[in-house]
Every structure is written in C-alpha cells, then in structure tokens.
Scaffold this active site. Structure first.
Site, PDB file in Angstrom:
ATOM      1  N   HIS A 109      41.603  46.977  37.322  1.00 60.97           N
ATOM      2  CA  HIS A 109      41.624  48.129  37.909  1.00 60.97           C
ATOM      3  C   HIS A 109      42.907  48.843  37.572  1.00 60.97           C
ATOM      4  O   HIS A 109      43.934  48.256  37.407  1.00 60.97           O
ATOM      5  CB  HIS A 109      41.783  47.814  39.572  1.00 60.97           C
ATOM      6  CG  HIS A 109      41.357  48.517  40.444  1.00 60.97           C
ATOM      7  ND1 HIS A 109      42.281  49.698  40.919  1.00 60.97           N
ATOM      8  CD2 HIS A 109      40.342  48.894  41.024  1.00 60.97           C
ATOM      9  CE1 HIS A 109      41.521  50.340  41.571  1.00 60.97           C
ATOM     10  NE2 HIS A 109      40.470  50.319  41.717  1.00 60.97           N
ATOM     11  N   ASP A 161      33.593  45.654  41.976  1.00 56.09           N
ATOM     12  CA  ASP A 161      32.242  45.632  41.520  1.00 56.09           C
ATOM     13  C   ASP A 161      31.638  43.995  41.195  1.00 56.09           C
ATOM     14  O   ASP A 161      30.714  43.839  40.896  1.00 56.09           O
ATOM     15  CB  ASP A 161      32.056  46.340  40.429  1.00 56.09           C
ATOM     16  CG  ASP A 161      32.206  47.747  40.620  1.00 56.09           C
ATOM     17  OD1 ASP A 161      31.625  48.069  41.751  1.00 56.09           O
ATOM     18  OD2 ASP A 161      32.805  48.664  40.071  1.00 56.09           O
TER      19      ASP A 161
HETATM   20  N1  ACO Z   1      37.980  43.733  30.106  1.00 57.27           N
HETATM   21  C1  ACO Z   1      38.611  43.340  29.014  1.00 57.27           C
HETATM   22  N2  ACO Z   1      39.990  44.017  28.847  1.00 57.27           N
HETATM   23  C2  ACO Z   1      40.194  44.802  30.078  1.00 57.27           C
HETATM   24  C3  ACO Z   1      39.622  44.971  31.314  1.00 57.27           C
HETATM   25  C4  ACO Z   1      38.476  44.186  31.200  1.00 57.27           C
HETATM   26  N3  ACO Z   1      37.546  44.201  32.347  1.00 57.27           N
HETATM   27  N4  ACO Z   1      40.250  45.749  31.816  1.00 57.27           N
HETATM   28  C5  ACO Z   1      41.358  46.185  31.557  1.00 57.27           C
HETATM   29  N5  ACO Z   1      41.430  45.436  30.160  1.00 57.27           N
HETATM   30  C6  ACO Z   1      42.614  45.517  29.271  1.00 57.27           C
HETATM   31  C7  ACO Z   1      42.366  46.560  28.171  1.00 57.27           C
HETATM   32  O1  ACO Z   1      41.573  46.331  27.066  1.00 57.27           O
HETATM   33  C8  ACO Z   1      43.668  47.097  27.867  1.00 57.27           C
HETATM   34  O2  ACO Z   1      44.260  46.170  26.942  1.00 57.27           O
HETATM   35  P1  ACO Z   1      45.155  46.725  25.887  1.00 57.27           P
HETATM   36  O3  ACO Z   1      46.525  46.730  26.484  1.00 57.27           O
HETATM   37  O4  ACO Z   1      45.573  45.527  24.928  1.00 57.27           O
HETATM   38  O5  ACO Z   1      44.807  47.931  25.089  1.00 57.27           O
HETATM   39  C9  ACO Z   1      44.433  46.809  29.113  1.00 57.27           C
HETATM   40  O6  ACO Z   1      43.914  45.777  29.895  1.00 57.27           O
HETATM   41  C10 ACO Z   1      44.700  48.003  30.154  1.00 57.27           C
HETATM   42  O7  ACO Z   1      43.106  48.706  30.499  1.00 57.27           O
HETATM   43  P2  ACO Z   1      42.733  49.970  30.545  1.00 57.27           P
HETATM   44  O8  ACO Z   1      41.510  50.194  30.337  1.00 57.27           O
HETATM   45  O9  ACO Z   1      43.807  50.967  29.678  1.00 57.27           O
HETATM   46  O10 ACO Z   1      43.459  50.310  32.126  1.00 57.27           O
HETATM   47  P3  ACO Z   1      42.913  51.305  32.880  1.00 57.27           P
HETATM   48  O11 ACO Z   1      43.952  51.426  34.144  1.00 57.27           O
HETATM   49  O12 ACO Z   1      42.998  52.766  32.153  1.00 57.27           O
HETATM   50  O13 ACO Z   1      41.479  51.117  33.261  1.00 57.27           O
HETATM   51  C11 ACO Z   1      39.606  49.998  34.438  1.00 57.27           C
HETATM   52  C12 ACO Z   1      41.127  50.427  34.510  1.00 57.27           C
HETATM   53  C13 ACO Z   1      38.917  51.334  33.875  1.00 57.27           C
HETATM   54  C14 ACO Z   1      38.995  49.761  35.657  1.00 57.27           C
HETATM   55  C15 ACO Z   1      39.453  48.819  33.431  1.00 57.27           C
HETATM   56  O14 ACO Z   1      40.190  47.855  33.961  1.00 57.27           O
HETATM   57  C16 ACO Z   1      38.085  48.545  32.941  1.00 57.27           C
HETATM   58  O15 ACO Z   1      37.595  49.245  32.181  1.00 57.27           O
HETATM   59  N6  ACO Z   1      37.392  47.487  33.598  1.00 57.27           N
HETATM   60  C17 ACO Z   1      36.155  47.328  33.572  1.00 57.27           C
HETATM   61  C18 ACO Z   1      35.068  48.253  34.169  1.00 57.27           C
HETATM   62  C19 ACO Z   1      35.001  48.066  35.499  1.00 57.27           C
HETATM   63  O16 ACO Z   1      34.858  46.935  36.161  1.00 57.27           O
HETATM   64  N7  ACO Z   1      35.279  49.242  36.286  1.00 57.27           N
HETATM   65  C20 ACO Z   1      35.173  49.334  37.812  1.00 57.27           C
HETATM   66  C21 ACO Z   1      36.665  49.717  38.492  1.00 57.27           C
HETATM   67  S1  ACO Z   1      36.517  49.722  40.067  1.00 57.27           S
HETATM   68  C22 ACO Z   1      35.668  51.078  40.325  1.00 57.27           C
HETATM   69  O17 ACO Z   1      36.010  52.137  39.722  1.00 57.27           O
HETATM   70  C23 ACO Z   1      34.851  51.161  41.463  1.00 57.27           C
END
Ligand code: ACO
Length: 365
Positions: free
Chosen positions: A258, A315
């Site tokens: 998140h 989720d």
């Molecule tokens: N699976 C694997 N790796 C992850 C995940 C995940 N679910 N979430 C974050 N990471 C990793 C990223 O790959 C990144 O790694 P790096 O630094 O080595 O490149 C690091 O953690 C930071 O992640 P970002 O995507 O840059 O973080 P951001 O704050 O931009 O994104 C997000 C948050 C979009 C929710 C992300 O955690 C994600 O994509 N989760 C999966 C999708 C999801 O469940 N979305 C629902 C969110 S709740 C809602 O909106 C209702």
C-alpha cells in the site's frame, strides 16, 4: 519549481474532514470515528455519516434508509439498455456506462444546488447495487430481480444477485464489506473525481471518473486479481511455487502492499474476521486456511526475507469474503464501487464547498 514527487508520493494535496489515515500505525477513521467502531452499524448509517458529516439520529436514519429503499428501482428504459451492454470480464465497464445513462434520467442533473446534489447522492447510493445486479442478470441470462425493500443495503444486493434471501451472516458480511470499502482519503479514484469536481463538473461525471480510476488492478481491480490468484493457486501445496514464480518474473502479488500503510491495513484485519466467520458458518475452512497460509508465506518473503513493509491490503481478505459469498470475480470491482460511492459523493461535496481548481505543474524534460 518544486521537486517532482513521482506518483505524488507523500504529497499533501488538500485538507479533508472526511477520513484520516495513520499509515505507520494502521489507523483509519471516517469523520473522526475508528473504522473498528463502524463495522457493526448498518451501511446506511455509515453512508449518512460520510455524506452528512455526522452520525444520524434515529429519525434521520429512518428517513435516510427509507429514501434509499424507495430509490433502489431503476428506469425500465435503462434496464432495456443494459441488455445491450457487453462487459466481458469486468462488470465495472457496464456500471460506468449505466451511471452515465442514469444521469440522463435524473431530472435534477442540471441543477447544481447543494440540495439537488444531495438528492443525486441518495439516488446514486441507492441505484448502484440494482445496476450491478441487473448487469449480472443480463450477463448470466436470467430475469432481472426487483429490489426488496425490507432488506438492508447489502442483504438486498445479495437477494437481487441470487434470487433468494441471504442468511443473516451473509447479509451482515456484505454490509461490512460495503462499510469497509466506503471511504479512504485521497486514494487514486477519489483524487481523480475531486479533480473533475474541481472544474465544477457534475456529480455523475465526477463519479464516472472515480469508476474509471478504480478499475485498474493497482487500485480497486486488485480485488478481482486476488480472486483470480486464489483460483490459480487452488491448493495450499501450490502456494510456494506460485509465489516463487511471481518473484522470479518480478510481478506484483495482488492484495499486498500500500502507498500509505506500512503495516497491516486495518480493513484487512476486519475482512479477515468476516471471512473466518463465513468459513465457519459454511463449514468449509479450506479457502480461508489457504489464504491464511499465503499470508504467512508472503510475510516471510516480504517482511522477514526482504525487509519490505508489504502487508495485506483491503483487497486480500475481501476477495476471500466474496468467494465465500459466491460472488463472480467479474463483479468484484463494481461491488467495491457500490460501497465507495458514499465516500466519493462526500468528497465531491467537500470539493464543491471549498473549491479551487486542481491543476498541478509538470516538469518539462
Ligand atoms: N507484490 C510484489 N512487490 C510489491 C508489491 C506487491 N504486491 N507491492 C509493492 N511491491 C514492491 C515493488 O515491486 C517495489 O519494489 P522495488 O523497490 O524493488 O522496485 C516496492 O515494493 C515499492 O512498490 P511500489 O509499487 O513502488 O509502491 P507504490 O506505493 O507505488 O504502490 C501499490 C502501492 C500500487 C498498492 C503496490 O503495493 C501494488 O502494486 N500492490 C499490488 C496491487 C494491489 O493490491 N493494489 C490495491 C491497493 S489498495 C487499493 O487501492 C484499493
């Protein structure tokens, strides 16, 4: 010009009185009230709280619920039109079109007074479940089921979806789901609709922006993604292989991580309780146990092994709840929107009341 923050990470864009998040401690409040205190109330109460800024008294709640129940029906012409909407794997595409269509049937659409906007709010909250259930009946090829005015918001939706009165626990589970989905500060869909509202666009148009933004699987679409992931994993023995494959391909695992929470999302814990209750009532813990095992494996992978603060988000266990309620994954994002519409409307009203057009700058490269 100021330093650019990719994805606006950490940027505070506006003041709000609607909700509060402490991402480090895992705290969420709607209008100053902890989310844990709200989930035993009816969805109508929480919807009223979000839209009107205070809990309703007994009479106000009776009136609000009554109006919502009266407004559940949708125009017969709309039902005919919905039959022509094809929505493959995502009912939200149909919901988006239907919200656009219902704006044409709203005689107050061009009235921008706050009174008219409050009436539109009630119509939107009331009609979302009917539209989603109607879209599902078109998709599955069965007769449209009229709303049931004696049932709660969540109970009525399950009734329209399946044609039978849900058990008390099923109705309660959907009520809680709608409450837990109802509001979340400046998430992407809410931000997008506040931008629309800031240009003085109408509530229907703003909410369509919210729907379009909710759809993506980095946001609300992740719920459907989790349901599909659980289908793909199928048995606990496959969890480790599934997770290893995701890490190898550097793919995101749906329902985890998140932007704001760096600990458990408090909604995920509450959803987990609902999922467990359903599993026990149905005498089938298989799915719940598998999800819990996946949660443990991912805690090891993300937190212990990689030192990343990535925990279950809203989720993850909501998808488990939907599976126990036999909800098709195609409807997951739309049901999320059925809950979220109250929060969206509250943000729309807040934007109108203290408006400044939202227009940031871009750094030319
Ligand atoms: N699976 C694997 N790796 C992850 C995940 C995940 N679910 N979430 C974050 N990471 C990793 C990223 O790959 C990144 O790694 P790096 O630094 O080595 O490149 C690091 O953690 C930071 O992640 P970002 O995507 O840059 O973080 P951001 O704050 O931009 O994104 C997000 C948050 C979009 C929710 C992300 O955690 C994600 O994509 N989760 C999966 C999708 C999801 O469940 N979305 C629902 C969110 S709740 C809602 O909106 C209702």
């Amino acid at each position: 010009m100021e330093e650019m923050k990719k994805g606006l990470e950490g940027v505070v864009a506006l003041d709000t009185r609607i909700s509060f998040i402490d991402g480090a401690k895992g705290i969420l409040k709607y209008r100053g009230i902890n989310i844990e205190e709200l989930t035993d109330l009816p969805y109508d109460t929480v919807s009223y709280l979000l839209i009107n800024g205070k809990l309703p008294n007994e009479l106000e709640l009776i009136e609000y619920s009554q109006r919502i129940r009266e407004d559940r029906c949708v125009n017969a012409k709309l039902l005919e039109m919905l039959k022509n909407i094809y929505f493959g794997e995502e009912a939200l595409d149909g919901l988006r079109t239907a919200v656009s269509l219902i704006s044409h049937f709203d005689y107050e659409n061009d009235d921008h007074s706050s009174n008219a906007n409050k009436n539109k709010a009630i119509r939107l909250v009331a009609k979302f479940p009917t539209i989603v259930a109607a879209l599902n009946s078109c998709y599955e090829g069965h007769e449209y089921i009229e709303p049931h005015s004696d049932l709660s918001h969540g109970g009525n939706f399950l009734y329209m979806l399946k044609g039978c009165i849900p058990t008390e626990l099923e109705a309660e589970a959907l009520e809680k789901d709608l409450i837990l989905s109802a509001e979340h500060e400046l998430n992407p869909s809410t931000f997008s609709l506040r931008i629309a509202a800031s240009t003085r666009s109408d509530p229907y148009s703003a909410i369509i922006c919210g729907l379009c933004t909710l759809k993506g699987n980095l946001h609300g679409g992740a719920r459907k993604g989790v349901m599909e992931m659980l289908d793909e994993i199928r048995k606990p023995e496959n969890i480790k292989g599934y997770v290893a494959d995701k890490f190898e391909k550097r793919e995101k695992i749906m329902g985890f991580g998140h932007r704001v929470y760096k600990t458990w999302d408090p909604r995920a814990r509450l959803y987990k309780q609902v999922a467990k209750k359903l599993a026990l009532e149905k005498g089938d813990r298989y799915l719940f146990d598998m999800a819990e095992e996946l949660e443990k494996v991912l805690y090891y992978e993300f937190v212990e092994k990689r030192g990343k603060a990535i925990y279950p988000n809203v989720d993850f266990y909501s998808a488990v709840v939907y599976k126990y309620l036999d909800i098709p994954s195609e409807l997951a994002t739309s049901i999320f929107a059925m809950g979220r519409v109250s929060g969206w409307i509250a943000h729309c009203m807040e934007q109108y009341s203290e408006n400044k057009v939202i227009r940031p700058r871009a750094h030319f490269v």
